[in-house]
Write a protein that holds these residues in place. Structure first.
Motif, PDB file in Angstrom:
ATOM      1  N   UNK A 168      -5.418  -0.126   6.564  1.00 56.62           N
ATOM      2  CA  UNK A 168      -4.751  -0.904   5.525  1.00 56.62           C
ATOM      3  C   UNK A 168      -5.118  -2.381   5.675  1.00 56.62           C
ATOM      4  N   UNK A 213      -6.563   4.953   2.971  1.00 57.30           N
ATOM      5  CA  UNK A 213      -6.097   3.851   3.824  1.00 57.30           C
ATOM      6  C   UNK A 213      -5.008   4.365   4.768  1.00 57.30           C
ATOM      7  N   UNK A 226     -16.543  -5.358  -0.989  1.00 58.14           N
ATOM      8  CA  UNK A 226     -15.245  -4.686  -1.026  1.00 58.14           C
ATOM      9  C   UNK A 226     -15.377  -3.204  -0.692  1.00 58.14           C
ATOM     10  N   UNK A 252       0.051   6.162   0.090  1.00 61.53           N
ATOM     11  CA  UNK A 252      -1.175   6.324   0.863  1.00 61.53           C
ATOM     12  C   UNK A 252      -2.265   5.347   0.472  1.00 61.53           C
ATOM     13  N   UNK A 253      -1.859   4.175   0.017  1.00 63.42           N
ATOM     14  CA  UNK A 253      -2.850   3.157  -0.324  1.00 63.42           C
ATOM     15  C   UNK A 253      -3.421   3.312  -1.717  1.00 63.42           C
ATOM     16  N   UNK A 269      -9.081 -11.911  -7.828  1.00 62.26           N
ATOM     17  CA  UNK A 269     -10.511 -11.603  -7.760  1.00 62.26           C
ATOM     18  C   UNK A 269     -10.913 -10.595  -8.832  1.00 62.26           C
ATOM     19  N   UNK A 283     -12.874   2.056  -3.737  1.00 65.36           N
ATOM     20  CA  UNK A 283     -11.486   2.332  -4.153  1.00 65.36           C
ATOM     21  C   UNK A 283     -11.034   3.702  -3.660  1.00 65.36           C
ATOM     22  N   UNK A 285       0.803  -1.220   0.000  1.00 65.90           N
ATOM     23  CA  UNK A 285       0.000   0.000   0.000  1.00 65.90           C
ATOM     24  C   UNK A 285       0.839   1.274   0.000  1.00 65.90           C
TER      25      UNK A 285
END
Lengths: 411, 290
Positions: free
Chosen positions: B152, B176, B169, A294-295, A332, B172, A291
């Protein structure tokens, strides 16, 4: 209904569940009903649910689930089907379109404590660097061959011994396919050792002997032996660094003819025998970050490999450098990964029978770029686009473009 | 080259065959939600028991569980339950996991102190974090885009919230963050923000709204700040905070776990902002000899 009667029903039903092949979802429904009826508190239901899940997982892992045949619990089946369209064009030649497919089926079975046997079948011909079957010859049926078959013994938690024709990844770590095509499954004996040096540092050592050929008329059969000490360091904040140095030695190679499935690009003497030894050194390094930014992406890694053959005065080096980001593995729907690699592999840096067969036909004496994009269409179904531009290092430049479009199904 | 190769093979084999020395310090690794609490408990335990040493590190529940599976720690702190796959891996490695529950957490959904939205249903929270509700006006607030703050993927809180609330999920677009404290600070600065953190991080915090949550429309809205609602499960996002160990604990490990579950230990749990465990988990812990 009295509470005690409900409790009796609960235990009878749970008993029934444990003695039948019931799915966890059905236990969840049952527990939810019991909570609604006030028989169980939500916390008690959570404890029962978790303990049931744990018990089943442990029983299955140990092959001790009472209601499943032991062989089902101790044997894992896996496989994949890849459908490919491949377009390729080499300078000065016509372009070529091919429909190809690959089917692989493998199983692994725990035969006794610490002993495993694994075997896999695959499409493809005798070429160890390809398991593809080209669509051709008016619906001709395809060959299925033994892709791997090996025994594995783990005498200690830190030591595993492999014998037979085994998959390469557990016994020789590579960050790319500069030296080893991903389809090659070596034959011989190998040992993989791993040890913790500290909380954050793991050491490993891969070593073994690979049999390259056997001749009834020649007592000096060629073999390869290698050692690859390495380490993985968890640096904190999701960063880890893995590096290793492989040392390869060969017996009875120099002065003999090309190995089977050679690309024919290593230097030969006047008699047509290999001019050099290939006792090489091969450092590998990979820095991975979870990540980053910042992801913004879940995973990124930079990696590189280098090879040096000290025997030839020239044309004895090679390297690959790359970067990948996106999902660590695309499993996935909606996940994706992008990868870029640049490679240069000089003529006598490495045996010409082992490099990635899609990079200029698996020849040595090449350089070029590869870009890969993989996207998850559904769970275990991926779409892949792989573009190569490779060219020869010496002589008049002849470039080759390849575009592979893959749909892959794993099970 | 051949001699060098042989030498490396022999020396390395000897090095790997050498046994490691016995650990003298209890190693605890895992959940960032639990780290402040367990560090406090460890410090107090060491102070009361001179000569005993405990090291507590974070990294997320996944990191702690992986360390336990690989024999690299004595206790894995986890704000989620171990997955079946992890239990199976542990079993493969000869690790028989036992779960001990040391505290209760009301996982708190927070907004900026100036937000007018004070309560949501589980369904609404799920839609917000899946990215299906993107404007505060859709849940009774002002016309303003929603900014998401979460953890995260190696975080147990990330996994628990996804599995229990989202059932899908994350959007997006969710930011995080590294830890609970970072989420709290971000929300304080962001009028459009919404996030989730352990209750221990909001009990004393200012400049935040801690939302009341209902299981569904028509049910009572409950607050994670209410101890009784968290312990009874009436607050729908309550969860146990776990420690996983290998087998039934003995010696120093057992003594430390017993200290965490003692009246003194549970008092410190409350002082750190979490809640004491209910009787059901006391019974579970007793199965591990505690």
């Amino acid at each position: 209904m009295k509470k005690s009667l409900w409790i009796l029903v609960v235990f009878l039903m749970l008993g029934f569940c444990f003695n039948s092949n019931v799915y966890a979802g059905e236990i969840d429904v049952l527990l939810d009903v019991l909570v609604e009826q006030g028989v169980l508190t939500p916390i008690k239901a959570e404890i029962v649910r978790d303990e049931t899940k744990k018990r089943v997982a442990e029983e299955l892992a140990q092959g001790k689930h009472p209601n499943l045949p032991e062989w089902i619990q101790t044997t894992k089946l896996k496989g994949d089907l890849r459908l490919r369209h491949q377009w390729s064009k080499k300078d000065g030649a016509e372009d070529r379109n091919r429909g190809r497919y690959r089917f692989r089926l493998g199983l692994e079975s725990n035969v006794a404590d610490n002993f495993k046997v694994a075997a896999g079948l695959s499409t493809g011909g005798t070429d160890p660097r390809s398991t593809n079957q080209t669509m051709t010859n008016n619906f001709e049926t395809a060959d299925i061959r033994m892709d791997y078959a090996y025994a594995q013994y783990q005498p200690k938690s830190w030591a595993t011994i492999y014998g037979g024709k085994f998959t390469r990844k557990p016994v020789l770590w590579q960050t790319g396919d500069l030296l080893w095509d991903g389809d090659i499954n070596p034959e011989g004996v190998a040992v993989a050792l791993t040890r913790s040096a500290s909380d954050d540092v793991n050491l490993f050592l891969n070593t073994g002997v690979f049999v390259l050929d056997e001749s009834s008329s020649d007592t000096s059969d060629p073999v390869m032996y290698y050692a690859q000490p390495g380490m993985k360091w968890d640096m904190g904040d999701g960063m880890s660094l893995k590096m290793a140095v492989a040392l390869y030695g060969f017996n009875s190679l120099k002065g003999k003819g090309n190995l089977d499935h050679s690309a024919g690009t290593n230097s030969l003497d006047a008699a047509g025998n290999l001019m050099y030894d290939y006792n090489t050194i091969n450092p590998e390094i990979e820095l991975s970050i979870k990540e980053p930014l910042g992801g913004l992406v879940p995973y990124a890694a930079m990696f590189g490999q280098y090879v040096h053959n000290p025997n030839p005065a020239n044309e004895g080096d090679g390297y690959l450098a790359g970067i990948k980001f996106g999902a660590k593995k695309v499993k996935k729907s909606g996940q994706w990964q992008a990868k870029y690699m640049y490679r240069r592999l000089e003529k006598d840096a490495w045996i010409d029978a082992y490099p990635d067969s899609d990079s200029y036909g698996g020849e040595t004496g090449i350089k070029g770029h590869e870009v890969v994009f993989t996207y998850g269409l559904a769970k275990n179904v991926t779409l892949g686009l792989d573009y190569y531009y490779m060219e020869n290092i010496t002589g008049p430049t002849i470039g080759e473009n390849i575009v592979q479009t893959d749909v892959e199904f794993k099970f | 080259m051949k001699k060098l190769l042989m030498l490396i093979m022999v020396i390395s084999s000897l090095m790997f065959a050498h046994s490691s020395s016995a650990q003298e310090m209890l190693q605890i690794k895992g959940s960032d939600t639990l780290i402040n609490l367990v560090q406090r408990l460890a410090e107090d335990y060491m102070e009361a028991n001179p000569g005993k040493y405990i090291a507590v590190t974070g990294g997320g529940s996944g990191t702690g569980v992986a360390a336990l599976i690989n024999g690299k720690c004595d206790i894995a702190n986890a704000s989620r339950l171990m997955k079946s796959k992890e239990v199976a891996q542990a079993s493969d490695n000869g690790v028989s996991v036992n779960r001990v529950v040391i505290a209760m957490d009301g996982l708190s959904v927070i907004t900026n102190g100036n937000s007018t939205v004070t309560q949501l249903t589980v369904n609404e929270i799920g839609k917000i974090f899946r990215g299906e509700i993107t404007n505060w006006s859709e849940v009774g607030g002002p016309s303003m885009s929603i900014t998401l703050y979460g953890r995260q993927s190696n975080s147990g809180t990330f996994v628990f919230f996804r599995d229990a609330i989202l059932k899908g999920d994350y959007s997006q677009k969710m930011n995080r963050m590294n830890g609970n404290a970072q989420i709290v600070e971000a929300i304080k600065q962001d009028k459009s923000g919404i996030g989730y953190v352990g209750v221990g991080y909001v009990k004393e915090a200012t400049g935040l709204n801690v939302l009341k949550v209902a299981s569904r429309v028509g049910e009572t809205y409950a607050s994670p700040l209410n101890s009784a609602d968290v312990k009874s499960g009436k607050y729908p996002i309550s969860r146990p905070l776990n420690q996983y160990v290998n087998g039934n604990p003995t010696g120093d490990l057992k003594n430390f776990l017993a200290y965490e579950l003692s009246n003194i230990g549970q008092q410190k749990v409350e002082e750190e902002g979490f809640f004491q465990i209910p009787v059901e988990y006391e019974e579970l812990n007793a199965k591990a000899g505690l």
